[in-house]
Design a protein around this motif. Structure first.
Motif, PDB file in Angstrom:
ATOM      1  N   ALA A 180       0.835  -1.208   0.000  1.00  0.00           N
ATOM      2  CA  ALA A 180       0.000   0.000   0.000  1.00  0.00           C
ATOM      3  C   ALA A 180       0.865   1.252   0.000  1.00  0.00           C
ATOM      4  N   LYS A 181       1.997   1.186   0.720  1.00  0.00           N
ATOM      5  CA  LYS A 181       2.902   2.338   0.770  1.00  0.00           C
ATOM      6  C   LYS A 181       3.385   2.716  -0.633  1.00  0.00           C
ATOM      7  N   PHE A 182       3.788   1.697  -1.395  1.00  0.00           N
ATOM      8  CA  PHE A 182       4.308   1.988  -2.733  1.00  0.00           C
ATOM      9  C   PHE A 182       3.206   2.512  -3.659  1.00  0.00           C
ATOM     10  N   ARG A 183       2.027   1.908  -3.552  1.00  0.00           N
ATOM     11  CA  ARG A 183       0.933   2.341  -4.422  1.00  0.00           C
ATOM     12  C   ARG A 183       0.525   3.775  -4.078  1.00  0.00           C
ATOM     13  N   ALA A 184       0.437   4.064  -2.791  1.00  0.00           N
ATOM     14  CA  ALA A 184       0.059   5.417  -2.374  1.00  0.00           C
ATOM     15  C   ALA A 184       1.143   6.419  -2.770  1.00  0.00           C
ATOM     16  N   GLY A 185       2.398   6.024  -2.587  1.00  0.00           N
ATOM     17  CA  GLY A 185       3.515   6.908  -2.926  1.00  0.00           C
ATOM     18  C   GLY A 185       3.479   7.314  -4.395  1.00  0.00           C
ATOM     19  N   ARG A 186       3.165   6.331  -5.249  1.00  0.00           N
ATOM     20  CA  ARG A 186       3.087   6.632  -6.681  1.00  0.00           C
ATOM     21  C   ARG A 186       2.037   7.702  -6.971  1.00  0.00           C
ATOM     22  N   ARG A 187       0.884   7.569  -6.277  1.00  0.00           N
ATOM     23  CA  ARG A 187      -0.186   8.545  -6.510  1.00  0.00           C
ATOM     24  C   ARG A 187       0.213   9.933  -6.024  1.00  0.00           C
ATOM     25  N   VAL A 188       0.794   9.961  -4.815  1.00  0.00           N
ATOM     26  CA  VAL A 188       1.125  11.276  -4.243  1.00  0.00           C
ATOM     27  C   VAL A 188       2.187  11.967  -5.090  1.00  0.00           C
ATOM     28  N   TRP A 189       3.190  11.196  -5.526  1.00  0.00           N
ATOM     29  CA  TRP A 189       4.258  11.820  -6.325  1.00  0.00           C
ATOM     30  C   TRP A 189       3.701  12.368  -7.637  1.00  0.00           C
ATOM     31  N   ALA A 190       2.827  11.596  -8.282  1.00  0.00           N
ATOM     32  CA  ALA A 190       2.259  12.065  -9.547  1.00  0.00           C
ATOM     33  C   ALA A 190       1.530  13.393  -9.323  1.00  0.00           C
TER      34      ALA A 190
END
Lengths: 554, 149, 322
Positions: free
Chosen positions: A290-300
């Motif tokens: 979940a951390k990686f998936r959320a991180g991708r969204r926030v960075w975008a």
């Protein structure tokens, strides 16, 4: 199915559940998010599909940064290797390549991290946890017979990036054009060193900030295939930050670097595509994914909203990950093979671009050859046997994972807001705020281990009566004769170079550091080409830009 | 756990928590420092990368009973040199413990060199506190203290 | 100062500045062992030479870093420097993490520098109870300057005024609480005000704020309290601060009543008062007599006010009553 049916079913189930399990204790993950016993469409519903997930390679990027993800290209298997001397490294790396490793990684000795040449360090420490690599001559030995224009190279190379300078100098010497080189400057994130890992920094905080900008701008113009910045969450999580905090602090760091680049007059789309990230994967399986998936969204979102990025490559959250060393146990070390495999799966399902799996014996010593080969094999098994690469974002749509991804995103955003309120990451580090956050979380986690709430097999649960340590193999310390020969080689390298050229280029380096507008990194590269050692270069820069003293709180 | 001495206040062990050599990872040393504080000890906490001669000076100035060295890379290899330096100034009564990642063979080497105890990763809080408290008592009692009379 | 012929060996070694003897003497004073009074009476003829400078201010304003920069300059002048760095004890466990050395790492190895970390041991005034005595023993051991860095607990730190000749109050820009604390009491004791981290935004504003607060204060004719901007991390302003501390010392040692460096009578009086207070406390707590419980009962019932009770207790407990 109507919501009413679900509500009714859920109510019935909840009754049954609490009747059968009256003493069910509340559970939280490492980021202190409460975990329920079941998740349903009431928590996450596919009505939110386009808003939360979309498709791989497209906004909001939850499912992956490329349309094809691991179906098209699996991650780089980048095993960290650091052995005593350049010659030994070269031998081990060729063996790893023959066994399936497809990218290089180099770890220098701690003496190099401290900016000390081999002639200034107690020989008993030399080469005990990495390569003693001080000069372009050493780099040539490390990379002998390796096609550097065909292999991505990861360098654990903190500011002022002397190893990269050695690679560039070596490429020049063997006529490989710089624009054919690809790779990443790992450990380029000086902020993470200051907050979490008081080892890699060689220059004072402000000086580091300046040299990093010089490096980014120099490489953009001269070595465009190189990733000059890898923003590191791994150190912070290993030092004790929760997964959500580590992600939030990392993104805040990336925002700081991005702002610094903009202030230098660079356009966001010219540097953001080359930003990469590096994270820890703990054994908290779903939380990490979940951390990686959320991180991708926030960075975008950050790249668009804060930087106004237009190029889709700017919004891709490219990350390397490493299985957590802190989670490994010294007791029953073979158990670590299982831990590493689970962490590795989390990295893959989290959509990594590059991964290092730890050797099972890392809580005992530097990895032995046997352990290093098992960790490569672990990646191969996950990649080729387990079917993990068949489906992109295979866990996407799980009620639990989607809810957790949203909750992690909230936590990550909360951390970012906290840092914003402190004036950004640079000031938050200078003031000790970030060190405080990490320290508190480390203590809180330790308390959970002490109380047994957080179980570690062999340590506070299923503790073996006796842990027979007698037949464990450990990596032997470097042969003192080999090391003595290496020091001798280093001294003769220094004796046989053109001293005047060395001094001239070091003087130019000092001059650049003194000035406000010259590119320091260009002079680091020139001095390395002229056979200056990393120790000499760093000493000059410390004189001008200040020594990197630890910024720690007691 | 910690005996009261014949002073007006309970005897407070003084422990130096530090790192010698090249590495700077401090998660372990911070946790140990907090544990010892919570057990009523006074912990002198330093920056990493201490020189051996500086550690000796600190031990003298701060009048510590126990030195706790954290080693997560390979810096424990320097500890025998610290032991020698301590005895050279007559401070062999000060107890030295090492914590972190220490291979088994090296543990024996450290114990041979006079280190009182090696704590590995995963050591339990109470074990650490009790061992250090006991060592501090021993050190204080065997100290060839200067007599003021 | 040169030892006299009949001085005991430990005292000779202490006066010669032997590090180990000084450290052990500090421990004895801190733990108030039976040797403490021997030490105090032994060093008594030799104190009153050192300049004592106190640094106080809220946690996080950069006191340790500033002290580090300050002692750098003193070392360059070849002076011997003693540092007493006080950190808070945990009220729960009584333990403490003493971390001030972290920021003093650049000088802690120097022969001329002696740093001692002290836990406050829950003494409220911001300084460890033994601090005054430790200043004296450092003084006797030949320190030219003794620097005291306080816990940094804000307004309760006025106690440093009793010990230090020159009180430097440190704050950093933009900390509202800090300014409150300064208003509430520390300002009164400041001989010098420092705005550290002067490269931060709002630094100029804080300087103005402090100056206007000072203008409301009654200034002595000899000394007008300056506001100095420093950045301890960058080293800016530290030379100026050192100069101002020196000027303050000169000013105060010129004063007639022996204020400043040479005020041994006052220091002895302070030592005596402290010791007397300790003795009285000990005597009272051990006293099991009827009179004590009568007084306590009277206070509990509200029949006697606190100040009267104290008067009676002091009179009753003084050893001269027999």
């Amino acid at each position: 199915m109507s919501n009413k049916q679900i509500d009714e079913g859920l109510k019935q189930w909840e009754e049954l559940y609490s009747k059968s399990l009256p003493n069910d204790k509340p559970r939280t993950n490492r980021s202190n998010i409460k975990i329920k016993p079941i998740y349903t469409p009431n928590d996450w519903d596919s009505d939110r599909y386009m808003e939360d997930l979309g498709f791989p390679g497209e906004e909001p990027m939850a499912r992956g940064i490329y349309p094809t993800m691991h179906r098209g290209q699996t991650w780089s298997q980048r095993q960290l290797v650091g052995l005593a001397t350049p010659e030994l490294y070269n031998t081990r790396v060729k063996q790893m390549i023959a066994n399936g490793a497809n990218a290089l990684s180099m770890i220098p000795c701690n003496s190099v991290y401290r900016g000390l040449d081999v002639d200034l360090v107690d020989p008993v420490l030399l080469g005990t946890c990495g390569i003693t690599i001080n000069t372009v001559g050493d780099m040539a030995k490390c990379l002998k017979d390796i096609p550097i224009d065909k292999m991505s190279i990861g360098l654990n190379d903190p500011i002022p990036f002397t190893m990269l300078a050695q690679v560039l100098a070596h490429a020049k010497n063997i006529n490989v054009p710089w624009n054919k080189l690809t790779g990443t400057s790992n450990q380029s994130d000086y902020i993470s060193h200051y907050v979490a890992n008081h080892m890699f920094f060689r220059l004072a905080l402000k000086g580091s900030r300046r040299v990093q900008m010089d490096e980014i701008s120099f490489l953009r113009d001269n070595c465009p295939g190189w990733n000059p910045v890898s923003v590191v969450g791994q150190h912070m999580q290993q030092a004790g930050a929760t997964p959500a905090e580590a992600m939030g602090l990392t993104l805040s760091t990336a925002i700081q670097y991005g702002n610094d680049c903009v202030e230098r007059g660079m356009l966001p789309d010219s540097f953001l595509p080359r930003f990469t990230f590096f994270f820890d994967i703990s054994i908290s399986y779903f939380e990490e994914i979940a951390k990686f998936r959320a991180g991708r969204r926030v960075w975008a979102r950050i790249t668009k909203e804060r930087f106004g990025a237009k190029d889709p490559r700017s919004s891709r959250f490219k990350f390397h990950c490493q299985t957590s060393g802190v989670d490994l146990t010294r007791v029953q070390p073979l158990n670590n093979i299982a831990r590493v495999a689970i962490q590795g799966i989390a990295g893959i399902l989290g959509g990594c671009q590059s991964m290092h799996t730890d050797g099972y014996d890392e809580a005992l010593s530097c990895p032995t050859e046997e352990a290093a080969l098992i960790s490569v094999a672990t990646q191969n098994i996950l990649k080729d046997e387990a079917g993990l690469t068949d489906v992109i974002d295979a866990l996407g749509g799980s009620y639990y994972l989607e809810t957790l991804t949203n909750q992690m995103e909230e936590e990550i955003e909360a951390t970012i807001s906290r840092i914003d309120a402190a004036g950004g990451m640079f000031l938050a580090v200078e003031s000790g705020l970030v060190q405080g956050i990490i320290g508190e979380s480390a203590m809180a986690h330790q308390e959970k281990v002490d109380s047994g709430e957080h179980k570690i097999v062999g340590v506070n649960a299923y503790v073996p009566d006796e842990d027979d340590a007698s037949n464990r193999k450990v990596q032997p310390w470097p042969d003192q004769n080999i090391m003595a020969k290496h020091i001798e080689d280093f001294c003769s390298f220094k004796e046989n170079r053109d001293d005047a050229a060395v001094q001239r280029s070091l003087d130019k380096l000092s001059e650049a550091a003194k000035s406000d507008n010259q590119n320091v990194y260009e002079q680091v590269v020139q001095a390395t080409i002229n056979n200056a050692t990393q120790g000499e270069i760093i000493t000059r820069l410390r004189d001008e830009l200040g020594f990197g003293n630890p910024l720690i709180n007691a | 756990m910690i005996e009261e001495k014949t002073t007006k206040e309970a005897f407070k062990p003084r422990v130096l928590v530090t790192k010698i050599g090249l590495d700077g990872h401090d998660r372990g040393s911070r946790i140990i420092a907090a544990w010892l504080r919570d057990a009523g000890m006074e912990v002198i906490y330093t920056a990493p990368w201490q020189e051996i001669s500086t550690v000796v000076k600190l031990v003298q100035e701060e009048d510590v009973d126990v030195i706790g060295l954290s080693s997560l890379a390979t810096d424990h290899l320097l500890v025998p040199k610290l032991m020698t330096a301590l005895s050279e100034v007559g401070y062999q009564h000060v107890k030295v413990v090492v914590g972190g990642i220490v291979p088994d063979a090296d543990e024996l080497m450290l114990l041979d060199a006079g280190v009182s105890k090696v704590f590995h990763t995963g050591s339990a809080k109470n074990d650490v506190i009790e061992a250090i408290g006991a060592l501090a008592n021993k050190a204080r009692n065997s100290s060839s203290s200067i007599t003021f009379n | 100062m040169k030892a006299k012929n009949d001085d005991k060996p430990w005292l000779v070694r202490l006066l010669n500045g032997e590090r180990t003897v000084l450290a052990k003497a500090i421990s004895a004073l801190e733990n108030e062992t039976d040797e403490a009074s021997t030490i105090i009476s032994g060093i008594y003829p030799y104190i009153g030479k050192a300049l004592v400078v106190g640094f106080t201010g809220s946690p996080g304003v950069g006191k340790s870093t500033l002290v580090n920069s300050y002692i750098a300059g003193l070392c360059e002048e070849g002076l011997r420097v003693g540092v007493i760095a006080v950190d808070p004890s945990s009220p729960l466990s009584g333990g403490a993490i003493l971390g001030d050395r972290i920021r003093m790492a650049a000088h802690e190895h120097l022969e001329n520098v002696f740093i001692r970390s002290l836990a406050s041991r829950c003494h409220v005034g911001g300084l460890s109870r033994a601090t005054a005595r430790i200043v004296d023993v450092m003084d006797a051991a030949g320190m030219d300057v003794v620097v005291i860095e306080t816990v940094g607990a804000g307004q309760s730190e006025v106690e440093i005024a009793e010990i230090a000749h020159t009180k430097v109050v440190v704050c950093s820009p933009g900390l509202g609480d800090d300014i409150q604390a300064i208003k509430a009491g520390i300002l009164e004791i400041a001989d010098i005000l420092v705005v550290n981290k002067c490269d931060l935004p709002l630094a100029a504003h804080t300087v103005r704020q402090l100056k206007s607060m000072l203008s409301l204060r009654d200034e002595s004719p000899e000394w007008s309290t300056p506001v100095v901007s420093t950045s301890a991390l960058e080293g800016t302003g530290v030379v100026e601060l050192t100069e101002i501390i020196k000027n303050h010392e000169k000013m105060s040692s010129n004063k007639k009543e022996g204020y400043g460096k040479g005020k041994p009578q006052q220091r002895v009086l302070r030592l005596l008062a402290n010791s007397a207070a300790d003795e009285i406390k000990k005597a009272l707590l051990q006293d099991k007599s009827e009179e004590i419980s009568t007084i306590c009962d009277a206070v509990l019932k509200g029949e006697m006010i606190f100040s009267d009770a104290i008067q009676r207790l002091i009179k009753g407990s003084l050893p001269c009553k027999q």
